[in-house]
Design an enzyme around this catalytic site. Structure first.
Site, PDB file in Angstrom:
ATOM      1  N   GLU B  79       0.822  -1.212   0.000  1.00  0.00           N
ATOM      2  CA  GLU B  79       0.000   0.000   0.000  1.00  0.00           C
ATOM      3  C   GLU B  79       0.857   1.263   0.000  1.00  0.00           C
ATOM      4  O   GLU B  79       1.831   1.362   0.741  1.00  0.00           O
ATOM      5  CB  GLU B  79      -0.917   0.019   1.231  1.00  0.00           C
ATOM      6  CG  GLU B  79      -1.968  -1.076   1.209  1.00  0.00           C
ATOM      7  CD  GLU B  79      -2.999  -0.891   0.089  1.00  0.00           C
ATOM      8  OE1 GLU B  79      -3.119   0.229  -0.456  1.00  0.00           O
ATOM      9  OE2 GLU B  79      -3.689  -1.890  -0.229  1.00  0.00           O
ATOM     10  N   CYS B 141      -7.611  -2.335   7.927  1.00  0.00           N
ATOM     11  CA  CYS B 141      -6.260  -2.356   7.360  1.00  0.00           C
ATOM     12  C   CYS B 141      -5.715  -0.945   7.281  1.00  0.00           C
ATOM     13  O   CYS B 141      -4.587  -0.665   7.692  1.00  0.00           O
ATOM     14  CB  CYS B 141      -6.284  -3.001   5.964  1.00  0.00           C
ATOM     15  SG  CYS B 141      -6.705  -4.755   6.020  1.00  0.00           S
ATOM     16  N   HIS B 165      -1.173  -5.669   1.397  1.00  0.00           N
ATOM     17  CA  HIS B 165      -2.366  -6.491   1.226  1.00  0.00           C
ATOM     18  C   HIS B 165      -2.042  -7.756   0.432  1.00  0.00           C
ATOM     19  O   HIS B 165      -1.237  -7.723  -0.498  1.00  0.00           O
ATOM     20  CB  HIS B 165      -3.463  -5.708   0.499  1.00  0.00           C
ATOM     21  CG  HIS B 165      -4.441  -5.057   1.413  1.00  0.00           C
ATOM     22  ND1 HIS B 165      -4.636  -3.693   1.455  1.00  0.00           N
ATOM     23  CD2 HIS B 165      -5.291  -5.581   2.341  1.00  0.00           C
ATOM     24  CE1 HIS B 165      -5.571  -3.415   2.361  1.00  0.00           C
ATOM     25  NE2 HIS B 165      -5.984  -4.538   2.910  1.00  0.00           N
TER      26      HIS B 165
END
Lengths: 198, 198, 198, 198
Positions: B79, B141, B165
């Site tokens: 991310e 998350c 992820h």
């Protein structure tokens, strides 16, 4: 009051850009409290932000909504945040940035200054599927949204400003089997609705 | 050096969480320059950040990688940014935030402090599909990634820290026809690879 | 007993074809009750069926499984039916049929003569996502499946025969962001499993 | 001439069925060479075919088009073939068939007796994305299409008859984030267009 509404010129393999079609269709119309003044932005990392800045200085708007095509999305998606990053496929001049900062000393992200939750509600209440998006990507749409919010911040302006992605129009989907699409008419009506709740 | 590796407990209708399986499998292993110390986080907006903070204070790691399941994605996606927003479906305690700030005075976004481009390159070079993601969503998350980076920032720490992820494992996909999936073995090997390039 | 296992050569923009990789890997192996004899088919409407027919006459197999790549699918999908139609994108010789019959006097469709429900069950029980597919398309995969079942029917043979689609391998997905993928190892193991329940 | 146009009642979690909305809207209208007579079918494996058969005997139509919702598809998809199989999720009476024949001695498949290529052409020429589909599934839509073509075949009738799937309407997509959708108006206009080319 004046609303600056921007769309983009066509890009990649798309022959038209429905965001520009909406902008052209609504240019000059009074919608809710706003007279709409439309401009078309180039899909060019070196030029889009300059063009946007010139349009803002020229029009001196009370609100700014930038529109862009999100080919592959199936509904209207007001964007929550712009991020300080250029990355992606080639723009219309053949430039392909990777992991570049948009503003060297700018913050990592800027939240939209549009009432995006209200946008989603009014669209859904009127039968147009909509959802807040948490990423405008890192291509021209995010670039323009970041520049817009950075300029507002630098100039201490506090007017509604932000970005809304739209799905493909039927016209684009004719030759792209995987693209969800709406009629151009639905796209334009949906954008009119969000202007009424500014 | 010590790496804190976190996974999440199961959530929604998923019976297991492959991010926790990876963490448990690698706990105690030496990978590259790091001894891996694994911890499992609750899927609970009121508790996840506290747990993460306790684990960091307890382990005093030289690097932190938090893992989470992105059901629906087909590849490993480090991310790029965490955003200051809680929103989404119910967590495991039944709490459903909407458009809430995570840190009242925190910035809108924090870029990852992991070498995410290098992660993608080493994965691809070794045959594991990977791509940088520009949104960790607004669920747990993102919440954990934001808290992690906010804590690092508040405490003036500059170690590698961020979120990655992973796609669904085959086990989860057995009962969910639309989920792309990898074998648990592939998922674990991919995470080992990214640790080696820290 | 002998099992004829076919894969296809690469096609379109794909540099390899994981169905051919499986066939090559398993060629000559004894799996369950069958000695596997593998052959590779051309992606060519004018040639694939002739090649298949020659291979059957040459090998005189007790069972036939043809494999093909279904780029975009996320699991193993045994096909339920082949239909009497060629249609689709260009084959490797540049031929693009539209709405053509495969066999002028053949029936509209032929159900598979493989135990496709058992295939799905054994795969799922062993942790490999699988689902019966109701369409093999109208490209080379369907063409070969139709020819195979038509030949069996014309020659009054009653052995297990049919088609199984596999998802992309990781290798293909590296350069195609939208493709779900499995490791080549998982693909090969899954095909071995289905042979054991013939 | 008379056209029997059928839609289905709502099913699964959908509150309305846009195929029924089209049928109701067009009932009694003259479109091209046809007077449209609409009927609604139940989503019930034990009843749908009987209802269809009764409607055909009652109306004695010169053409039959059955419509059904394909939630998840993004365009109008005339179906190429019906197959002799019931399988799938629960119908509205809670019945869940698996791998059952529809007609014990019927052929494996029946090609549509509608000019499906012309349908796609006229839709695309008028700006509505369309594509031939090679599978109507194994649920009620396929069941009705198979029964329709089997009845025509058994009774030696040779009129245009077949099945056309439509995408979700905006109304259904409001609460289903993953569904592509069209406005009900677009769906109805598209069906009128295909009737004009019968």
């Amino acid at each position: 009051m004046k609303l600056l509404l921007t769309g983009f010129e066509p890009f990649l393999d798309f022959m038209i850009n429905p965001s520009a079609e909406i902008a052209k269709e609504l240019d000059g119309q009074q919608v809710g409290n706003y007279k709409i003044i439309s401009r078309i932005l180039p899909v060019d990392f070196s030029e889009a932000a300059h063009a946007l800045s010139r349009f803002i200085d020229e029009v001196n708007p009370d609100a700014v909504i930038s529109l862009g095509l999100a080919g592959g999305r199936n509904r209207i998606t007001p964007e929550r945040i712009a991020i300080n990053c250029n990355d992606g496929v080639k723009d219309n001049r053949g430039f392909t940035p990777q992991d570049q900062k948009i503003a060297e000393d700018g913050p990592d992200g800027y939240f939209s200054k549009l009432p995006i939750r209200k946008f989603v509600q009014i669209l859904q209440e009127n039968g147009y599927p909509a959802e807040i998006s948490n990423s405008a990507g890192t291509y021209l749409c995010n670039n323009v949204m970041y520049h817009l919010l950075h300029k507002m911040n630098m100039e201490n302006k506090d007017c509604p400003a932000g970005f809304v992605h739209i799905p493909s129009s039927h016209e684009l989907a004719l030759t792209s089997p995987n693209l969800p699409s709406w009629s151009q008419r639905d796209l334009t009506e949906a954008v009119k609705l969000i202007v009424t709740c500014l």
